[in-house]
Design an enzyme around this catalytic site. Structure first.
Site, mmCIF file in Angstrom:
data_model
loop_
_atom_site.group_PDB
_atom_site.id
_atom_site.type_symbol
_atom_site.label_atom_id
_atom_site.label_comp_id
_atom_site.label_asym_id
_atom_site.label_seq_id
_atom_site.Cartn_x
_atom_site.Cartn_y
_atom_site.Cartn_z
ATOM 1 N N ASP A 17 0.830 -1.206 0.000
ATOM 2 C CA ASP A 17 0.000 0.000 0.000
ATOM 3 C C ASP A 17 0.869 1.262 0.000
ATOM 4 O OD1 ASP A 17 -2.312 1.462 0.018
ATOM 5 O OD2 ASP A 17 -2.776 1.123 2.127
ATOM 6 N N HIS A 34 2.455 3.395 -9.219
ATOM 7 C CA HIS A 34 2.295 1.941 -9.364
ATOM 8 C C HIS A 34 3.483 1.333 -10.125
ATOM 9 C CE1 HIS A 34 -1.534 2.040 -7.504
ATOM 10 N NE2 HIS A 34 -2.160 2.662 -8.474
ATOM 11 N N LEU A 128 11.845 -19.677 -5.450
ATOM 12 C CA LEU A 128 10.838 -18.843 -4.764
ATOM 13 C C LEU A 128 9.544 -18.913 -5.559
ATOM 14 C CD1 LEU A 128 10.050 -16.418 -2.757
ATOM 15 C CD2 LEU A 128 10.846 -14.902 -4.574
HETATM 16 C C1 FPP Z 1 -2.047 0.270 -3.176
HETATM 17 O O1 FPP Z 1 -1.557 1.582 -3.243
HETATM 18 C C2 FPP Z 1 -1.517 -0.468 -4.273
HETATM 19 C C3 FPP Z 1 -2.266 -1.077 -5.242
HETATM 20 C C4 FPP Z 1 -3.729 -1.073 -5.286
HETATM 21 C C5 FPP Z 1 -1.614 -1.762 -6.347
HETATM 22 C C6 FPP Z 1 -0.389 -2.534 -6.016
HETATM 23 C C7 FPP Z 1 0.295 -2.799 -7.267
HETATM 24 C C8 FPP Z 1 1.598 -2.730 -7.484
HETATM 25 C C9 FPP Z 1 2.618 -2.500 -6.446
HETATM 26 C C10 FPP Z 1 2.048 -2.926 -8.865
HETATM 27 C C11 FPP Z 1 2.847 -4.136 -9.071
HETATM 28 C C12 FPP Z 1 2.150 -5.356 -9.234
HETATM 29 C C13 FPP Z 1 2.141 -6.084 -10.372
HETATM 30 C C14 FPP Z 1 2.060 -7.539 -10.268
HETATM 31 C C15 FPP Z 1 2.136 -5.538 -11.692
HETATM 32 P P1 FPP Z 1 -2.590 2.765 -3.346
HETATM 33 O O2 FPP Z 1 -2.765 3.114 -4.756
HETATM 34 O O3 FPP Z 1 -3.860 2.406 -2.624
HETATM 35 O O4 FPP Z 1 -1.834 3.879 -2.575
HETATM 36 P P2 FPP Z 1 -2.466 5.024 -1.673
HETATM 37 O O5 FPP Z 1 -3.091 4.337 -0.475
HETATM 38 O O6 FPP Z 1 -1.282 5.827 -1.294
HETATM 39 O O7 FPP Z 1 -3.438 5.760 -2.522
#
Ligand code: FPP
Length: 237
Positions: A17, A34, A128
Site C-alpha cells: 500500500d 504503481h 521462490l
Molecule cells: C495500493 O496503493 C496499491 C495497489 C492497489 C496496487 C499494487 C500494485 C503494485 C505495487 C504494482 C505491481 C504489481 C504487479 C504484479 C504488476 P494505493 O494506490 O492504494 O496507494 P495510496 O493508499 O497511497 O493511494
C-alpha cells in the site's frame, strides 16, 4: 498442507500500500507510483530469495479495486503484462515460479493470457514462488470454495459430515501453499482489506508507515527481526 516449523519464515505476504501517496508527494501521477511499486516488487523478490523465503504472496489488485478510475484500473492491468515481459528473463535466472490467485472472470483477455503463460513457463522453478493476488478477495475465495464443496456434496462425492478444515482448504485457490507466517502492510494502515482471510488465521501481522515504493532491505529486515521475537502459540499456551 505441510506442517509448520517453529521460527522459520517460509511464507511472507505483503499488502503493497502507498503507491498513490508516494506519487502525490512528488507531484507525479498515481500510475507512475504503481510503476515504481512494480519495480519495488522485483527488489523484494531478490531480497526474499537471498533470505531463503520460499513463498511470497503480494496483493496487486483486489476485487474492490474496480471502483478506482478506469484509467488507473487499466494502467494496473497493463502493468501486469509489462512486468512479466520486462522481467521474464530475470525471473528465470532467479528461479522464480509465478502463480496467481483471484477471480479470472472479469480480467482482460490479454492479462489472462499473460498469467497462463507466466504460470506455465515457470512451473518447474523452485527457488521462490511469487504468488500474485489479482482480482482477489478473501471472501470471494471462501465463497468459491464453499460452492465447489456444495457441488461435491450434492453429487455425492463427499458427505456433509466429512467436511473438515483440511477438506475445505483443498477447495481454496492454492491448497498446496502453506499459510503465510507473516503479513506485512506498508502505508501505515492496520487492516487486512479482504486479503487471505482464511489463510491469515494464525499469521503474524506487521504494519509499517513506509510507503510501498520506499520499502527496501532495511525495512524488510526490521519486519523479519520483529517477527523472530514473537512467540507463536496457535491457540496453545
Ligand atoms: C495500493 O496503493 C496499491 C495497489 C492497489 C496496487 C499494487 C500494485 C503494485 C505495487 C504494482 C505491481 C504489481 C504487479 C504484479 C504488476 P494505493 O494506490 O492504494 O496507494 P495510496 O493508499 O497511497 O493511494
Amino acid at each position: 498442507m505441510e506442517s509448520r516449523k517453529e521460527g522459520i519464515l517460509r511464507h511472507l505476504a505483503v499488502i503493497m500500500d502507498g503507491n498513490g501517496r508516494w506519487a502525490k508527494k512528488r507531484h507525479l501521477s498515481r500510475e507512475f507510483g504503481h510503476r515504481r511499486g512494480a519495480e519495488n516488487l522485483r527488489t523484494l523478490c531478490i531480497l526474499c530469495r537471498e533470505r531463503e523465503i520460499q513463498y511470497l504472496t503480494v496483493y496487486a489488485f483486489s476485487t474492490e479495486n474496480w471502483k478506482r478510475p478506469a484509467t488507473e484500473v487499466s494502467a494496473l492491468m497493463s502493468l501486469v503484462i509489462r512486468v512479466f515481459r520486462q522481467y521474464m528473463d530475470e525471473l528465470e535466472r532467479e528461479g522464480i515460479r509465478l502463480r496467481f490467485i483471484g477471480d479470472r472472470i472479469g480480467l482482460p483477455a490479454e492479462v489472462i493470457e499473460t498469467m497462463v503463460e507466466a504460470e506455465e513457463s515457470s512451473k518447474n522453478r523452485q527457488k521462490l514462488q511469487l504468488i500474485i493476488a489479482l482480482n482477489y478477495g478473501g471472501r470471494r475465495e471462501i465463497i468459491t470454495a464453499a460452492r465447489a464443496l456444495s457441488s461435491n456434496i450434492l453429487a455425492g462425492t463427499i458427505s456433509e459430515d466429512e467436511v473438515t478444515e483440511e477438506i475445505f482448504e483443498q477447495h481454496l485457490y492454492l491448497s498446496d501453499v502453506p499459510d503465510p507466517d507473516l503479513i506485512i502492510r506498508t502505508g501505515g494502515e492496520m487492516r487486512l482489506s479482504n486479503f487471505l482471510l482464511w489463510q491469515a488465521a494464525y499469521a503474524e501481522f506487521y504494519s509499517v508507515d513506509c510507503l510501498w515504493p520506499d520499502f527496501g532491505a532495511e525495512e524488510l529486515d526490521a519486519a523479519l527481526e520483529d517477527y523472530s521475537k514473537r512467540q507463536r502459540r496457535y491457540g496453545g499456551v
